[in-house]
Design a protein around this motif. Structure first.
Motif, PDB file in Angstrom:
ATOM      1  N   GLU A 108      -2.777 -35.332 -19.670  1.00 58.55           N
ATOM      2  CA  GLU A 108      -1.935 -36.423 -19.167  1.00 58.55           C
ATOM      3  C   GLU A 108      -2.624 -37.787 -19.255  1.00 58.55           C
ATOM      4  O   GLU A 108      -1.966 -38.826 -19.189  1.00 58.55           O
ATOM      5  CB  GLU A 108      -1.536 -36.154 -17.718  1.00 58.55           C
ATOM      6  CG  GLU A 108      -2.717 -36.137 -16.757  1.00 58.55           C
ATOM      7  CD  GLU A 108      -2.333 -35.769 -15.341  1.00 58.55           C
ATOM      8  OE1 GLU A 108      -3.022 -36.210 -14.409  1.00 58.55           O
ATOM      9  OE2 GLU A 108      -1.330 -35.041 -15.184  1.00 58.55           O
ATOM     10  N   LYS A 189       2.615 -23.186 -28.932  1.00 54.81           N
ATOM     11  CA  LYS A 189       3.243 -23.296 -27.617  1.00 54.81           C
ATOM     12  C   LYS A 189       2.348 -24.096 -26.663  1.00 54.81           C
ATOM     13  O   LYS A 189       1.175 -23.764 -26.489  1.00 54.81           O
ATOM     14  CB  LYS A 189       3.482 -21.907 -27.012  1.00 54.81           C
ATOM     15  CG  LYS A 189       4.570 -21.103 -27.702  1.00 54.81           C
ATOM     16  CD  LYS A 189       4.771 -19.778 -26.974  1.00 54.81           C
ATOM     17  CE  LYS A 189       5.878 -18.955 -27.599  1.00 54.81           C
ATOM     18  NZ  LYS A 189       6.070 -17.666 -26.872  1.00 54.81           N
ATOM     19  N   THR A 191       0.953 -25.082 -23.013  1.00 54.29           N
ATOM     20  CA  THR A 191       0.833 -24.415 -21.716  1.00 54.29           C
ATOM     21  C   THR A 191       1.111 -25.425 -20.598  1.00 54.29           C
ATOM     22  O   THR A 191       1.408 -26.592 -20.857  1.00 54.29           O
ATOM     23  CB  THR A 191      -0.576 -23.828 -21.551  1.00 54.29           C
ATOM     24  OG1 THR A 191      -1.544 -24.897 -21.594  1.00 54.29           O
ATOM     25  CG2 THR A 191      -0.882 -22.854 -22.684  1.00 54.29           C
ATOM     26  N   GLU A 192       1.005 -24.976 -19.370  1.00 55.53           N
ATOM     27  CA  GLU A 192       1.247 -25.867 -18.231  1.00 55.53           C
ATOM     28  C   GLU A 192       0.250 -27.028 -18.207  1.00 55.53           C
ATOM     29  O   GLU A 192       0.573 -28.115 -17.746  1.00 55.53           O
ATOM     30  CB  GLU A 192       1.157 -25.078 -16.923  1.00 55.53           C
ATOM     31  CG  GLU A 192       2.297 -24.079 -16.724  1.00 55.53           C
ATOM     32  CD  GLU A 192       2.210 -23.378 -15.382  1.00 55.53           C
ATOM     33  OE1 GLU A 192       1.281 -23.707 -14.611  1.00 55.53           O
ATOM     34  OE2 GLU A 192       3.080 -22.536 -15.095  1.00 55.53           O
ATOM     35  N   SER A 193      -0.955 -26.782 -18.687  1.00 54.01           N
ATOM     36  CA  SER A 193      -1.978 -27.833 -18.696  1.00 54.01           C
ATOM     37  C   SER A 193      -1.791 -28.803 -19.856  1.00 54.01           C
ATOM     38  O   SER A 193      -2.471 -29.833 -19.926  1.00 54.01           O
ATOM     39  CB  SER A 193      -3.372 -27.203 -18.794  1.00 54.01           C
ATOM     40  OG  SER A 193      -3.519 -26.499 -20.010  1.00 54.01           O
ATOM     41  N   GLY A 194      -0.872 -28.483 -20.775  1.00 58.08           N
ATOM     42  CA  GLY A 194      -0.659 -29.340 -21.932  1.00 58.08           C
ATOM     43  C   GLY A 194      -1.424 -28.881 -23.164  1.00 58.08           C
ATOM     44  O   GLY A 194      -1.168 -29.378 -24.263  1.00 58.08           O
TER      45      GLY A 194
END
Length: 296
Positions: A108, A189, A191-194
């Motif tokens: 982020e 793909k 993941t939640e962490s990017g």
């Protein structure tokens, strides 16, 4: 030249001198436009004020990302979002290093930042700084279906690598370094962490001349990071003068058979020799008997 013209020229001269003197003492903000950050590590956005006067004091410092304030210093009051701080631990209004420190870099944090500074001698234009976040991909793993693949069987190889950023690519090669990627299907793909998970399937045909497959993971810049190799089961041709290896039972039985054969042969030889000796002895006895009869 009339008096009016001379007056106008004098005014412009005074203004030019005043502006020049003002610009000479004006502080300027110098920032590193492009910065690199490693995922999970500290990242530094470098900005330093170039102040001609040693007694220059900072009144305002603002760091923003997408209009969101991350660090704001305003006349002695400092507000920081968690994970952001001045790079200088003991920063004060006389410290011209206003660099921003990100303590734990995440996906982020990738993007553009803006820094604005006001001093007691004025302010410079806002500076835009970019941070490019990267994360290295894990060593690829290759799974086969079926588990044992030979040159004359169909099969599928699946290569996987994860924990990388930005999006990368999996590429296939054979033992001659010929690329086979066009025959594969890849999926990326987030993941939640990017971070990205990469997966690629390569379908193998029968009677292929390829005995070794290599899967390499390449980052977004095209550089290869790591690779893994899968070897196909290939039968080995018999070597010249090759002799089949005997199992332990055969190794024990073979000498016994040889020794037994020798003993049997020896016994047969002795038996034949004995019979021959008996025959000769019998012939000799018969001959002696016949001679005695004739004398009588």
């Amino acid at each position: 030249m009339n008096m009016a013209s001379m007056g106008i020229l004098l005014i412009f001269t005074v203004i030019s001198i005043s502006v020049g003197n003002a610009q000479t003492g004006f502080p300027s903000l110098k920032c590193k436009a492009e910065n690199l950050g490693q995922y999970g590590q500290q990242s530094l956005l470098e900005c330093v004020i170039n102040a001609p006067h040693d007694d220059t004091e900072i009144l305002v410092v603002t760091w923003k990302k997408a209009s969101r304030p991350l660090l704001v210093f305003h006349k002695g009051d400092l507000k920081e979002e968690p994970g952001y701080s001045f790079a200088e631990p003991s920063w004060n209004i006389r410290n011209m290093n206003v660099s921003l420190l990100i303590t734990n870099t995440a996906v982020e944090h990738d993007g553009l930042y803006e820094c604005m500074v006001v001093t007691d001698r004025g302010r410079d234009k806002n500076n835009t700084i970019s941070l490019k976040v990267t994360a290295k991909y894990s060593k690829p793993t290759i799974l086969s279906n079926p588990e044992a693949i030979t040159l004359d069987t169909d099969g599928t190889l699946t290569c996987k690598s994860d924990s990388g950023y930005p999006g990368g690519k999996l590429r296939w090669f054979d033992e001659r370094d010929r690329e086979l990627t066009k025959d594969s299907q890849m999926e990326a793909k987030p993941t939640e962490s990017g971070l990205f998970q990469l997966s690629s399937k390569l379908v193998l045909g029968q009677a292929a001349d390829v005995s070794e497959y290599t899967c390499g993971v390449f980052n977004a810049s095209g550089g290869k990071e790591q690779e893994a190799t899968f070897k196909v089961n290939t039968p080995k041709p018999p070597e010249k003068g090759f002799r089949k290896e005997l199992n332990p039972a055969t190794k024990i039985a073979a000498p016994v058979v040889v020794i037994g054969s020798l003993i049997v042969g020896l016994l047969l030889t002795l038996l034949i020799y004995r019979k021959q000796s008996q025959r000769e002895h019998h012939k000799v006895g018969t001959s002696d008997g016949e001679e005695g009869d004739e004398k009588c």
